[in-house]
Design a protein around this motif. Structure first.
Motif, mmCIF file in Angstrom:
data_model
loop_
_atom_site.group_PDB
_atom_site.id
_atom_site.type_symbol
_atom_site.label_atom_id
_atom_site.label_comp_id
_atom_site.label_asym_id
_atom_site.label_seq_id
_atom_site.Cartn_x
_atom_site.Cartn_y
_atom_site.Cartn_z
ATOM 1 N N GLU A 1 0.834 -1.208 0.000
ATOM 2 C CA GLU A 1 0.000 0.000 0.000
ATOM 3 C C GLU A 1 0.866 1.254 0.000
ATOM 4 N N SER A 2 1.911 1.241 0.831
ATOM 5 C CA SER A 2 2.778 2.418 0.928
ATOM 6 C C SER A 2 3.495 2.700 -0.388
ATOM 7 N N GLU A 3 3.995 1.650 -1.037
ATOM 8 C CA GLU A 3 4.715 1.833 -2.304
ATOM 9 C C GLU A 3 3.780 2.314 -3.410
ATOM 10 N N LEU A 4 2.581 1.737 -3.483
ATOM 11 C CA LEU A 4 1.645 2.135 -4.546
ATOM 12 C C LEU A 4 1.202 3.586 -4.394
ATOM 13 N N LEU A 5 1.070 4.051 -3.155
ATOM 14 C CA LEU A 5 0.662 5.438 -2.931
ATOM 15 C C LEU A 5 1.739 6.432 -3.353
ATOM 16 N N GLU A 6 2.958 5.913 -3.590
ATOM 17 C CA GLU A 6 4.036 6.786 -4.061
ATOM 18 C C GLU A 6 3.833 7.187 -5.519
ATOM 19 N N HIS A 7 3.010 6.394 -6.260
ATOM 20 C CA HIS A 7 2.783 6.711 -7.678
ATOM 21 C C HIS A 7 1.869 7.936 -7.787
ATOM 22 N N PRO A 8 2.241 8.917 -8.604
ATOM 23 C CA PRO A 8 1.457 10.161 -8.664
ATOM 24 C C PRO A 8 0.016 9.981 -9.135
ATOM 25 N N SER A 9 -0.278 8.890 -9.845
ATOM 26 C CA SER A 9 -1.642 8.688 -10.354
ATOM 27 C C SER A 9 -2.548 7.962 -9.360
ATOM 28 N N THR B 1 -7.223 2.915 -6.608
ATOM 29 C CA THR B 1 -8.029 3.990 -7.189
ATOM 30 C C THR B 1 -7.096 5.098 -7.663
ATOM 31 N N GLY B 2 -7.338 5.572 -8.883
ATOM 32 C CA GLY B 2 -6.486 6.625 -9.407
ATOM 33 C C GLY B 2 -6.897 7.048 -10.797
ATOM 34 N N ASP B 3 -6.202 8.048 -11.308
ATOM 35 C CA ASP B 3 -6.475 8.572 -12.659
ATOM 36 C C ASP B 3 -5.319 8.170 -13.575
ATOM 37 N N PHE B 4 -5.560 7.169 -14.398
ATOM 38 C CA PHE B 4 -4.511 6.648 -15.276
ATOM 39 C C PHE B 4 -4.803 6.967 -16.747
ATOM 40 N N GLY B 5 -5.711 7.884 -16.989
ATOM 41 C CA GLY B 5 -6.029 8.286 -18.352
ATOM 42 C C GLY B 5 -6.622 7.130 -19.148
ATOM 43 N N ALA B 6 -6.095 6.927 -20.363
ATOM 44 C CA ALA B 6 -6.648 5.893 -21.247
ATOM 45 C C ALA B 6 -5.906 4.563 -21.138
ATOM 46 N N ALA B 7 -5.016 4.428 -20.143
ATOM 47 C CA ALA B 7 -4.239 3.187 -20.015
ATOM 48 C C ALA B 7 -5.154 2.001 -19.719
ATOM 49 N N THR B 8 -4.807 0.848 -20.277
ATOM 50 C CA THR B 8 -5.587 -0.365 -20.025
ATOM 51 C C THR B 8 -5.194 -0.948 -18.671
ATOM 52 N N PRO B 9 -6.052 -1.803 -18.086
ATOM 53 C CA PRO B 9 -5.690 -2.423 -16.799
ATOM 54 C C PRO B 9 -4.353 -3.165 -16.868
ATOM 55 N N ASP B 10 -4.071 -3.846 -17.984
ATOM 56 C CA ASP B 10 -2.790 -4.549 -18.115
ATOM 57 C C ASP B 10 -1.618 -3.571 -18.090
ATOM 58 N N ILE C 1 -1.615 -0.615 -16.654
ATOM 59 C CA ILE C 1 -1.513 -0.071 -15.294
ATOM 60 C C ILE C 1 -0.819 -1.076 -14.371
ATOM 61 N N ALA C 2 -1.210 -2.367 -14.502
ATOM 62 C CA ALA C 2 -0.585 -3.405 -13.680
ATOM 63 C C ALA C 2 0.918 -3.454 -13.922
ATOM 64 N N LEU C 3 1.312 -3.326 -15.196
ATOM 65 C CA LEU C 3 2.738 -3.366 -15.542
ATOM 66 C C LEU C 3 3.470 -2.157 -14.956
ATOM 67 N N LYS C 4 2.815 -0.991 -15.057
ATOM 68 C CA LYS C 4 3.426 0.247 -14.555
ATOM 69 C C LYS C 4 3.590 0.201 -13.032
ATOM 70 N N LEU C 5 2.554 -0.248 -12.339
ATOM 71 C CA LEU C 5 2.614 -0.285 -10.874
ATOM 72 C C LEU C 5 3.537 -1.404 -10.369
ATOM 73 N N SER C 6 3.642 -2.473 -11.153
ATOM 74 C CA SER C 6 4.544 -3.577 -10.758
ATOM 75 C C SER C 6 5.976 -3.096 -10.652
ATOM 76 N N ALA C 7 6.329 -2.103 -11.477
ATOM 77 C CA ALA C 7 7.701 -1.588 -11.449
ATOM 78 C C ALA C 7 8.046 -1.009 -10.078
ATOM 79 N N LEU C 8 7.011 -0.521 -9.361
ATOM 80 C CA LEU C 8 7.260 0.022 -8.014
ATOM 81 C C LEU C 8 7.473 -1.087 -6.984
ATOM 82 N N LEU C 9 6.878 -2.252 -7.265
ATOM 83 C CA LEU C 9 6.841 -3.319 -6.258
ATOM 84 C C LEU C 9 7.868 -4.420 -6.467
#
Length: 340
Positions: A22-30, A46-55, A57-65
């Protein structure tokens, strides 16, 4: 526009993983909010990721984790249990037991006696804890802190502050817990019950380390979430003494091994015994945490991680069974079992 997505998380092991993810994901600006669940191995983001697909977003957030061993996906993945690891883990654990008994017989070490958990045991539990997945939060904090201060060209002083803060706090607060036990005047029954709980918590931790019984993760106790969140929040402070405060805060983070030793410290009913118990545990975690401080050491990334965690799990289960058995012997419920 904010939208809520649910992703599956691979790599979750204990309640500390909830706090860390939770702490790491909240670091993402979106990301505006994140709620992880150990029960379902999922996170609601929950966030604003524009037109990005769920896949995407998952890939982008995985980079944080991924630096902590977690990965997000839209499809549920089942982690392999790797039963074959036991072909190596079982002989290693049995070899450790044989070595332990031999050293105990020769009087070289005193890891377990008939009535108490010795300081040698708590030190060894500390070593295992520092290598286990249950120390994910503390290891993550150390890694994050090291990277932050290294960028500013200061690698040594923050580490010294962190480890001195951790060791001194475990000594002092361990003493306070021990003194509290004396003030509560724990009678024989209360001491028996608490010792039994320590053994059962250790048993659950050992079973979890085996990585083949997912249901046991939900049995792992933890401290209140608001307290661990405040403790973890210390790492966000921007101050010269922040590493020292992080070291102090680790006493309150949700590590099952730490909590089992805190419970045992309560049963000692003595400031000095409680202080030395927690100090020996913290000292056991020092070598690996120091290694993490100055490198990117992580047993989780090793190809032999499965064998290591299963070996450690079997050893922790051994200590837990010894503790439970000794508690039952002291209560007069069963005759002595171990003669060393």
């Amino acid at each position: 526009m904010n939208t809520t997505y649910t992703f599956h998380i691979s790599g979750m092991h204990c309640n500390a993983c909830i706090l860390l993810t939770e702490s790491e994901l909240l670091e993402h600006p979106s990301v505006s909010s994140a709620r992880s669940s150990l029960k379902t191995h999922s996170v609601e983001v929950t966030g604003d990721f524009g037109a990005a697909t769920p896949d995407d977003i998952a890939l982008k957030l995985s980079a944080l984790l991924e630096k902590h061993g977690y990965h997000l996906s839209t499809e549920k993945t089942v982690a392999p249990k790797n039963w074959a690891d036991f072909r190596y883990a079982l002989p290693i654990a049995l070899g450790f037991v044989a070595l332990f008994v031999a050293l105990q017989k020769m009087g070289i070490v005193n890891l377990v006696d008939t009535g108490t958990v010795s300081y040698g045991t708590t030190f060894l539990v500390g070593v295992i804890a520092s290598l286990s997945t249950c120390m994910a939060v503390v290891g993550g904090l150390v890694l994050s802190m090291s990277a932050t201060f290294a960028r500013e060209g200061d690698r040594v002083k923050p580490q010294l502050l962190f480890h001195s803060g951790r060791l001194s706090t475990f000594f002092l607060l361990g003493g306070v817990i021990g003194a509290l036990g004396a003030n509560f005047s724990l009678n024989t029954t209360a001491t028996f019950v608490l010792s039994l709980i320590v053994g059962l918590v250790m048993l659950i931790l050992g079973i979890n380390l085996l990585g083949v019984f997912p249901w046991a993760k939900q049995l792992q106790p933890t401290i209140p979430k608001f307290l661990s969140k405040h403790a973890y929040g210390v790492s966000k402070l921007n101050h010269t003494l922040t590493p020292l405060l992080i070291g102090v805060a680790t006493f309150f983070l949700p590590c099952g091994f730490t909590q089992s030793m805190q419970l045992y410290a309560l049963t000692t009913g003595s400031f000095m015994s409680g202080a030395l118990t927690m100090f020996a545990f913290a000292l056991g975690t020092l070598p690996v945490l120091a290694l993490i401080s100055f490198s990117s050491f992580s047993i989780q990334g090793s190809a032999k991680a499965g064998i290591f965690f299963k070996s450690a799990g079997l050893i922790v289960i051994l200590f837990a069974l010894m503790n439970i058995t000794n508690s039952l012997v002291i209560a007069g419920l069963i005759p002595p079992v171990f003669n060393f």
